[in-house]
Design an enzyme around this catalytic site. Structure first.
Site, PDB file in Angstrom:
ATOM      1  N   ILE A 248      14.168  12.340 -10.140  1.00  0.00           N
ATOM      2  CA  ILE A 248      13.649  13.089  -8.999  1.00  0.00           C
ATOM      3  C   ILE A 248      14.788  13.639  -8.152  1.00  0.00           C
ATOM      4  O   ILE A 248      14.740  14.791  -7.705  1.00  0.00           O
ATOM      5  CB  ILE A 248      12.705  12.212  -8.162  1.00  0.00           C
ATOM      6  CG1 ILE A 248      11.478  11.814  -9.001  1.00  0.00           C
ATOM      7  CG2 ILE A 248      12.265  12.944  -6.897  1.00  0.00           C
ATOM      8  CD1 ILE A 248      10.556  10.819  -8.329  1.00  0.00           C
TER       9      ILE A 248
ATOM     10  N   ALA B   6      10.423   8.492  -0.964  1.00  0.00           N
ATOM     11  CA  ALA B   6      10.645   7.422  -1.942  1.00  0.00           C
ATOM     12  C   ALA B   6       9.832   6.185  -1.579  1.00  0.00           C
ATOM     13  O   ALA B   6       8.722   5.996  -2.084  1.00  0.00           O
ATOM     14  CB  ALA B   6      12.138   7.104  -2.036  1.00  0.00           C
ATOM     15  N   ARG B   7      10.358   5.343  -0.693  1.00  0.00           N
ATOM     16  CA  ARG B   7       9.668   4.134  -0.267  1.00  0.00           C
ATOM     17  C   ARG B   7       9.902   3.900   1.219  1.00  0.00           C
ATOM     18  O   ARG B   7      11.019   4.052   1.728  1.00  0.00           O
ATOM     19  CB  ARG B   7      10.173   2.909  -1.069  1.00  0.00           C
ATOM     20  CG  ARG B   7       9.642   2.836  -2.492  1.00  0.00           C
ATOM     21  CD  ARG B   7       8.151   2.556  -2.503  1.00  0.00           C
ATOM     22  NE  ARG B   7       7.587   2.445  -3.839  1.00  0.00           N
ATOM     23  CZ  ARG B   7       7.038   3.436  -4.530  1.00  0.00           C
ATOM     24  NH1 ARG B   7       7.018   4.652  -3.988  1.00  0.00           N
ATOM     25  NH2 ARG B   7       6.523   3.243  -5.714  1.00  0.00           N
TER      26      ARG B   7
ATOM     27  N   ASP C  76       6.976  11.000   3.702  1.00  0.00           N
ATOM     28  CA  ASP C  76       5.756  10.851   2.899  1.00  0.00           C
ATOM     29  C   ASP C  76       5.389   9.385   2.736  1.00  0.00           C
ATOM     30  O   ASP C  76       4.310   9.072   2.245  1.00  0.00           O
ATOM     31  CB  ASP C  76       5.958  11.493   1.519  1.00  0.00           C
ATOM     32  CG  ASP C  76       4.703  11.457   0.662  1.00  0.00           C
ATOM     33  OD1 ASP C  76       3.633  11.868   1.157  1.00  0.00           O
ATOM     34  OD2 ASP C  76       4.782  11.006  -0.508  1.00  0.00           O
TER      35      ASP C  76
ATOM     36  N   GLU D 130       1.640   1.048   5.192  1.00  0.00           N
ATOM     37  CA  GLU D 130       0.655   2.016   4.699  1.00  0.00           C
ATOM     38  C   GLU D 130      -0.663   1.302   4.424  1.00  0.00           C
ATOM     39  O   GLU D 130      -0.658   0.187   3.908  1.00  0.00           O
ATOM     40  CB  GLU D 130       1.168   2.677   3.415  1.00  0.00           C
ATOM     41  CG  GLU D 130       2.450   3.482   3.616  1.00  0.00           C
ATOM     42  CD  GLU D 130       2.939   4.135   2.322  1.00  0.00           C
ATOM     43  OE1 GLU D 130       2.230   4.050   1.284  1.00  0.00           O
ATOM     44  OE2 GLU D 130       4.028   4.729   2.340  1.00  0.00           O
TER      45      GLU D 130
ATOM     46  N   HIS E 289       1.709   9.772   1.709  1.00  0.00           N
ATOM     47  CA  HIS E 289       2.130   9.246   0.408  1.00  0.00           C
ATOM     48  C   HIS E 289       1.441  10.007  -0.729  1.00  0.00           C
ATOM     49  O   HIS E 289       0.686   9.438  -1.520  1.00  0.00           O
ATOM     50  CB  HIS E 289       1.843   7.744   0.302  1.00  0.00           C
ATOM     51  CG  HIS E 289       2.690   7.061  -0.737  1.00  0.00           C
ATOM     52  ND1 HIS E 289       3.010   5.729  -0.679  1.00  0.00           N
ATOM     53  CD2 HIS E 289       3.280   7.536  -1.867  1.00  0.00           C
ATOM     54  CE1 HIS E 289       3.755   5.401  -1.724  1.00  0.00           C
ATOM     55  NE2 HIS E 289       3.938   6.489  -2.458  1.00  0.00           N
TER      56      HIS E 289
ATOM     57  N   GLY F 235       3.173  12.264  -2.976  1.00  0.00           N
ATOM     58  CA  GLY F 235       4.178  12.925  -3.805  1.00  0.00           C
ATOM     59  C   GLY F 235       3.666  13.381  -5.157  1.00  0.00           C
ATOM     60  O   GLY F 235       4.047  14.442  -5.656  1.00  0.00           O
ATOM     61  N   SER F 236       2.792  12.594  -5.773  1.00  0.00           N
ATOM     62  CA  SER F 236       2.276  12.940  -7.101  1.00  0.00           C
ATOM     63  C   SER F 236       0.878  13.543  -7.050  1.00  0.00           C
ATOM     64  O   SER F 236       0.241  13.716  -8.092  1.00  0.00           O
ATOM     65  CB  SER F 236       2.246  11.694  -7.990  1.00  0.00           C
ATOM     66  OG  SER F 236       1.311  10.733  -7.504  1.00  0.00           O
TER      67      SER F 236
END
Length: 324
Positions: A162, A241-242, A266, A271, A289, A291-292
């Protein structure tokens, strides 16, 4: 589907194309109406005795949860690239294979990181808030100015799939690419990027910093008051990422003081209920969150998870197996 097809269960309903394939190629109960938590997933596993279990972050399998899996389970396939919701060593110790879904989500995660960079730098959250309120007055020449992205110095932490995809996109904005990674890439992978052996050495040279590395809830945050202080004043921070990578109290202080001009996030430490102090910041652009979260990528992730089930059932190597 014949009775000798691999038996599987999943913790959540997957996209339509993936569910169609499950019905055609596997023995599985109907998809759950709502995402299962760990207890509900384990209950279903004991009732159905599956060969494979497909999971997402909603049903983590750690510690005693791994011990509670029935003997029938030979594979835990997570429909994600991240593994922080799985106790991989414990699963492997039980001779349960583990797979994830790398590569297929690289492009969409990189696209989102670029969106965060642009949105944070150009004050998208503030512009959107102004427009939703009705706008009402012409902006003066010096009012609500953002920062130009073109030509800036982008620091990337974690130059894996990524990170490299983000660098490729950033070059379209004539950005200079700096990176910190566990190892220096070969020249072809670097594509002209400048490597820094330590994060501390790289930070003073970054106009924008983007995080693309794994995180751990038990590890100290990579980005804290000290590391934020090493960035040039008025820089931009992006994290797709995290959430565990950032000390959010330090981030809030840096955004309030102007040490950071803006940030784009994100992911968050808590969360799906992020710190209310973050939500109140005007110079923070946020996404939940995602991203995908595209039709193409989420379908490809589910299909790759099923490819791993088919491969293991046939005695073949896993397309995206995870080792200890």
């Amino acid at each position: 589907m014949t009775t000798d097809a691999p038996r599987l269960i999943r913790s959540t309903r997957l996209l339509d194309g993936v569910e169609d394939r499950i019905r055609a190629e596997f023995n599985a109960p109907p998809p759950p109406e709502q995402a299962l938590d760990t207890a509900a997933l384990l209950e279903l596993a004991h009732a159905y005795q599956p060969f494979a279990v497909l999971v997402t972050h909603t049903a983590p399998l750690k510690g005693a949860d791994v011990d509670a899996l029935p003997q029938s389970v030979r594979l835990v396939a997570t429909v994600s690239v991240g593994l922080d919701h799985l106790d991989v060593p414990a699963l492997l110790a039980r001779n349960i294979a583990v797979s994830n879904t790398p590569d297929v989500l690289t492009d969409c995660n990189a696209d989102l990181a670029i969106m965060l960079i642009l949105a944070a730098s150009r004050r998208a959250a503030e512009y959107y808030t102004l427009m939703k309120a009705g706008w009402g007055h012409a902006l003066g020449m010096g009012e609500m100015l953002g920062h130009r992205v073109t030509g800036k110095r982008l620091g990337i932490v974690g130059m894996g799939r990524i990170g490299q995809a983000v660098a490729k996109r950033a070059r379209g904005f004539d950005m200079s690419i700096l990176y910190h990674n566990r190892r220096q890439l070969d020249p072809a992978e670097e594509a002209g990027a400048t490597y820094f052996d330590t994060l501390e050495d790289m930070l003073p040279h970054c106009d924008i910093l983007s995080l693309h590395m794994p995180g751990s809830p038990t590890a100290p945050p990579l980005i804290n008051a000290r590391t934020l202080g090493l960035l040039p004043r008025g820089s931009v921070l992006v994290n797709a990422a995290r959430g565990s990578l950032i000390d959010e109290d330090a981030l809030i202080a840096a955004l309030r003081s102007g040490q950071l001009f803006a940030a784009g996030l994100d992911v968050f430490r808590n969360e799906p209920n992020p710190n209310p102090a973050l939500l109140a910041l005007p110079n923070l652009f946020m996404t939940p969150h995602v991203g995908s979260a595209t039709l193409e990528t989420r379908t490809a992730m589910g299909m790759l998870a099923l490819d791993n089930v088919r491969a293991l059932a046939a005695g073949k190597p896993l397309p995206s197996g995870v080792s200890a």
